[in-house]
Scaffold this active site. Structure first.
Site, PDB file in Angstrom:
ATOM      1  N   ASP A   1      40.111  21.743  29.186  1.00 31.48           N
ATOM      2  CA  ASP A   1      40.733  21.407  30.472  1.00 31.48           C
ATOM      3  C   ASP A   1      41.068  19.916  30.572  1.00 31.48           C
ATOM      4  OD1 ASP A   1      40.049  24.016  30.830  1.00 31.48           O
ATOM      5  OD2 ASP A   1      38.376  23.617  32.179  1.00 31.48           O
TER       6      ASP A   1
ATOM      7  N   GLU B   1      39.552  45.151  38.966  1.00 33.18           N
ATOM      8  CA  GLU B   1      39.727  43.842  38.328  1.00 33.18           C
ATOM      9  C   GLU B   1      38.633  43.517  37.312  1.00 33.18           C
ATOM     10  OE1 GLU B   1      38.623  44.489  41.270  1.00 33.18           O
ATOM     11  OE2 GLU B   1      37.240  43.007  42.064  1.00 33.18           O
TER      12      GLU B   1
ATOM     13  N   HIS C   1      36.040  48.466  41.619  1.00 29.87           N
ATOM     14  CA  HIS C   1      36.694  47.183  41.323  1.00 29.87           C
ATOM     15  C   HIS C   1      37.597  47.296  40.096  1.00 29.87           C
ATOM     16  CE1 HIS C   1      34.432  44.516  44.075  1.00 29.87           C
ATOM     17  NE2 HIS C   1      33.516  45.477  43.987  1.00 29.87           N
TER      18      HIS C   1
ATOM     19  N   LYS D   1      41.966  29.551  32.707  1.00 29.41           N
ATOM     20  CA  LYS D   1      41.698  29.008  31.375  1.00 29.41           C
ATOM     21  C   LYS D   1      42.782  29.351  30.346  1.00 29.41           C
ATOM     22  CE  LYS D   1      38.220  26.902  29.302  1.00 29.41           C
ATOM     23  NZ  LYS D   1      37.510  25.828  30.027  1.00 29.41           N
TER      24      LYS D   1
ATOM     25  N   GLY E   1      33.577  42.101  49.367  1.00 24.67           N
ATOM     26  CA  GLY E   1      32.788  41.117  50.101  1.00 24.67           C
ATOM     27  C   GLY E   1      31.430  41.704  50.424  1.00 24.67           C
TER      28      GLY E   1
ATOM     29  N   CYS F   1      37.058  47.613  47.478  1.00 22.36           N
ATOM     30  CA  CYS F   1      35.667  47.622  47.949  1.00 22.36           C
ATOM     31  C   CYS F   1      35.604  47.335  49.460  1.00 22.36           C
ATOM     32  CB  CYS F   1      34.836  46.646  47.117  1.00 22.36           C
ATOM     33  SG  CYS F   1      33.082  46.907  47.308  1.00 22.36           S
ATOM     34  N   TYR F   2      35.092  46.164  49.861  1.00 23.25           N
ATOM     35  CA  TYR F   2      35.081  45.836  51.294  1.00 23.25           C
ATOM     36  C   TYR F   2      36.500  45.946  51.858  1.00 23.25           C
ATOM     37  CZ  TYR F   2      34.379  43.095  55.584  1.00 23.25           C
ATOM     38  OH  TYR F   2      34.336  42.681  56.890  1.00 23.25           O
TER      39      TYR F   2
END
Ligand code: XMP
Length: 510
Positions: free
Chosen positions: A227, A171, A169, A366, A55, A82-83
């Site tokens: 989608d 991710e 991070h 997706k 964040g 992180c945050y």
């Protein structure tokens, strides 16, 4: 017992949905909840583990998002990123300070001590960092598990408390061994079982839709993209001819696209209605230069057209659209800063005359939607279509949108796509397109000076569209594409290639 999951608490970072996505890649269900979610909700036995996201705030500021210390008493495995890592240190009496220089981008870390979270990771590995604050002193009982040159505590953990933290991070795809770190958390620390399969969604969703719609009718906004096409297939299976698929040509589609979509859908046993509203959209966009303003105008004009069509059809009860999970999160419905508002998000405007909204894919990513499409028997070329944004070419034309600019970008894009297809790169590159920069520059053609537009080409490799790397073309092919565009497209005298990754850039230019 309900669906077992790992919850991602949103502290406002940009990659929050990506964390959930990475966890789901381990076949474990995950969803993002606001950071101030009630402790009682988090107590639920179906929640096996909790992740605190990054964040933009500083934990030591009072107004920043905090958590109740009771969360640590739940004894559920926690991963802070992180945050989120700083928050763990701060709440458990460690220390967080501002560094003299920010660390941003790909950084090498070296492992320290034995770590459950970093088990099986190389001794030195590249990670993605994006921070100014850092943990300067660990809380009691924690050990440091990796360091970088400028960040002595790049990760830390306390096995007994089941709490793990990374300043970097895991991710983001720039973290080379990030998925392995997430897997360590999911399988070895949380001990979750890989049972989440989006395909099992089909049955439950069809039942849900049947119950909700009952004897009513549904109008679906169909764009021909993955989608909304999967939404159409799902709804059609559930309610058959009580579904009306309305395809609006807003004049901002790719070259020949309106005809192609119409042809593809006419083959199915669907109520398919095509509306040509290109003049209306262009009029509304006239003089507008701000990207967010363009998105809002396209979004509200779409709804207006759908409502008009519904009126023509008589009594329509529900409005459906193919909103997916990233649309909701990237549009800032959570805590994160809004980077771009996607047109099909924001709920049903009060003035719309429908009983309710149906968005059956709103919890899916997706590739999960693609898996569903396959399950529903949609053709591969439809399922694998590259994404095309709802606001269409309006956000691929920097500045004001005019008919002339739309034509230029359509023609250049057509050539780019044709060459990519001929080179058989269309399944390798995740998304590729031409955009029109607002830049006019001097060129020379024949013996004359020209002063015309520059086309920007973008081609990216990504599996999640939250982060990406630019594709590196072979020089010969790039030269051929540039030559063809300048020679064949009127109004263009220069072709530029965008080499930036996301972050720091985004995929679309606006
Ligand atoms: P960005 O530009 O945010 O794009 O890196 C990420 C993905 O989202 C698509 N995109 C949009 N889709 N409405 C949409 O329906 C929008 O306003 C919008 N903006 C970006 C983009 O094409 C890429 O696949």
């Amino acid at each position: 017992m309900g669906q077992q999951k790992i919850v991602v608490l949103d502290f406002g970072g940009q990659y929050n949905e990506l964390i959930a996505r990475r966890i789901r890649q381990c076949h474990v269900y995950s969803e993002v909840l606001p950071y101030n979610t009630n402790i009682k909700t988090l107590q639920d036995a179906d929640i096996l583990g909790i992740v605190f996201t990054g964040g933009p705030n500083s934990v030591y500021k009072q107004e920043s998002p905090h958590i109740s210390k009771d969360i640590f008493k739940l004894k559920k495995p926690i991963l802070g990123i992180c945050y989120g890592a700083q928050l763990i240190a701060y709440e458990l009496n460690g220390m967080v300070e501002t560094a003299p220089v920010s660390e941003y981008g790909r950084i090498e870390i070296s492992k320290k001590n034995d770590s459950k979270l970093l088990k099986g990771i190389s001794e030195n590995t590249e990670v993605f960092m994006s921070h100014t604050d850092f943990v300067s002193r660990l809380p009691e009982g924690f050990i440091v598990t990796s360091s970088s040159k400028n960040c002595p505590i790049a990760s830390f953990e306390n096995d007994n408390l089941n709490i793990y933290a990374t300043q970097f991070h895991p991710e983001v795809s720039h973290t080379v061994e990030g998925q392995k770190i997430i897997e360590n958390f999911v399988y070895n620390i949380v001990k979750a079982k890989p049972t989440w399969k989006p395909e099992s969604f089909v049955k439950t969703k069809i039942q849900e839709i049947k119950e909700k719609v009952n004897d009513g009718t549904v109008l679906l906004g169909l764009s021909g993209g993955v989608d909304s096409s999967v939404t159409a297939a799902l709804l059609s299976k559930a309610i058959g001819k009580k579904l009306y698929c309305v395809f609006v040509d807003h004049g901002l589609l790719r070259k020949n696209e309106a005809e192609e979509v119409e042809k593809a859908f006419k083959e199915y046993d669907l109520n398919f209605i095509k509306v040509d509203a290109s003049k209306l959209f262009l009029n509304r966009l006239s003089g507008v230069t701000d990207p967010e303003q363009k998105r809002k105008i396209v979004g509200s004009t779409f709804l207006e057209v759908f409502e008009k069509e519904a009126k023509k059809l008589g009594e329509i009860d529900y409005f459906a659209q193919g909103t997916i999970y990233p649309d909701r999160i990237e549009s800032g419905l959570g805590v994160s800063a809004t980077i771009k508002s996607h047109h099909n998000v924001g709920g049903l405007p009060k003035k719309m005359n429908f009983k309710g909204l149906i968005e059956p894919l709103d919890n899916l990513f997706k590739d999960e939607v693609r898996a569903l499409g396959k399950e529903l028997g949609l053709p591969a070329d439809l399922i694998n279509r590259q994404p095309f944004p709802g606001p269409g070419l309006s956000i691929r034309i920097i500045g004001e949108v005019t008919e002339e600019k739309v034509k230029i970008v359509q023609d250049a894009d057509y050539i780019f796509r044709e060459e990519i297809k001929n080179a058989q790169l269309d399944t390798t590159i995740s998304q590729y397109f031409a955009a029109l920069s607002n830049l006019k520059s001097v060129g020379v053609m024949g013996d004359s000076r020209t002063y015309e537009y520059a086309i920007v080409l973008r081609a990216v490799i990504t599996d999640n569209f939250m982060t990406c790397k630019a594709y590196h073309f072979d020089e010969g092919l790039m030269t051929k594409i540039a030559d063809r565009i300048v020679n064949e497209v009127k109004g263009v005298n220069r072709v530029l290639y965008d080499f930036t990754s996301k972050p720091p850039a985004t995929i679309e230019l606006e």
